[in-house]
Design a protein around this motif. Structure first.
Motif, mmCIF file in Angstrom:
data_model
loop_
_atom_site.group_PDB
_atom_site.id
_atom_site.type_symbol
_atom_site.label_atom_id
_atom_site.label_comp_id
_atom_site.label_asym_id
_atom_site.label_seq_id
_atom_site.Cartn_x
_atom_site.Cartn_y
_atom_site.Cartn_z
ATOM 1 N N ASN A 47 0.821 -1.207 0.000
ATOM 2 C CA ASN A 47 0.000 0.000 0.000
ATOM 3 C C ASN A 47 0.856 1.257 0.000
ATOM 4 N N ALA A 62 -4.594 8.681 8.403
ATOM 5 C CA ALA A 62 -5.536 7.601 8.689
ATOM 6 C C ALA A 62 -5.650 6.676 7.482
ATOM 7 N N ASN A 63 -5.963 5.434 7.759
ATOM 8 C CA ASN A 63 -6.237 4.428 6.720
ATOM 9 C C ASN A 63 -5.038 4.108 5.836
ATOM 10 N N THR A 64 -3.847 4.301 6.352
ATOM 11 C CA THR A 64 -2.644 3.911 5.610
ATOM 12 C C THR A 64 -2.135 2.540 6.047
#
Length: 234
Positions: A27, A124-126
């Motif tokens: 990611n 956030a959401n990493t």
């Protein structure tokens, strides 16, 4: 039955740490592949920064080797269990090594990745907000430090029973025999000064963990004999 659950659990923890870390790297690379950096000329993207590019390459190699090692231990354990046999000592030790090395490598590499991607790691959401999962892995199905102590104690006991030439024939490295010799000298001195055996062992903790690491390197090298210095990589 309890021991068998610990063995399968350690394999599962090692695999879970690797899956989490590979996903975090994937990611992050997806982000850095499209993130342009100022004053980068013909290589404008964050992925092209040399230290980050080198980290991606290193992580890919190390994750792959660990997956190979862990999966082979899983296959051996499955074979043993389907036959109704107790796993042999070399396998249970290798499973402990797989758990220790996988988790510690993932902790190290994910921490280094966080240092290289700047504010992205704070968003956030990493995935970085979940890296305490790896901390949980360190203590699940056997604290990695306690497993290291067990590995070191077994090696130290073997050192006391065999001659140096016998150990070399078994594949022991000079790091292992030297660490055992230092632990033996330290323990003997401490006991002579009135310490208990446990106090003497604790006093030699640096060499104890060095011994554990050296044994882990030997066990790993049995799968990857072409790697002569696994401690620098794993």
């Amino acid at each position: 039955m309890i021991g068998q659950r610990l063995f399968t659990g350690r394999v599962a923890v090692a695999q879970a740490a690797l899956v989490f870390s590979k996903k975090l790297f994937a990611n992050t690379k997806k982000y850095s592949d499209s993130k342009e950096c100022a004053m980068r000329g013909d290589t404008p993207f964050l992925t092209d920064v040399p230290q980050l590019k080198a980290l991606y390459d290193e992580a890919s190699t190390r994750f792959s080797e660990l997956e190979t090692f862990v999966n082979a231990r899983e296959a051996s354990l499955c074979l043993s269990l389907t036959r109704g046999e107790l796993p042999e000592y070399n396998l249970t030790r290798a499973i402990a090594v797989a758990k220790i090395k996988s988790v510690e490598t993932c902790v190290e590499l994910c921490h280094r990745l966080k240092q290289e991607v700047g504010s992205y790691a704070l968003m956030a959401n990493t995935g970085f907000e979940h890296t305490d999962f790896l901390q949980c892995c360190k203590f699940a199905e056997g604290d990695s430090r306690i497993l290291g102590q067990k590995i070191a104690r077994d090696a130290f006991a073997e050192f006391g029973k065999k001659r140096k030439n016998d150990l070399a024939a078994l594949g022991w490295s000079s790091l292992e025999t030297e660490a055992c010799a230092r632990v033996a000298a330290s323990v003997a001195q401490a006991v002579a000064n009135g310490a208990s055996k446990m106090q003497a062992w604790d006093g030699a903790w640096r060499d104890v963990y060095l011994l554990a690491d050296s044994v882990c390197d030997r066990v790993m090298s049995e799968t990857f004999p072409e790697n002569t210095n696994l401690s620098a990589k794993l």
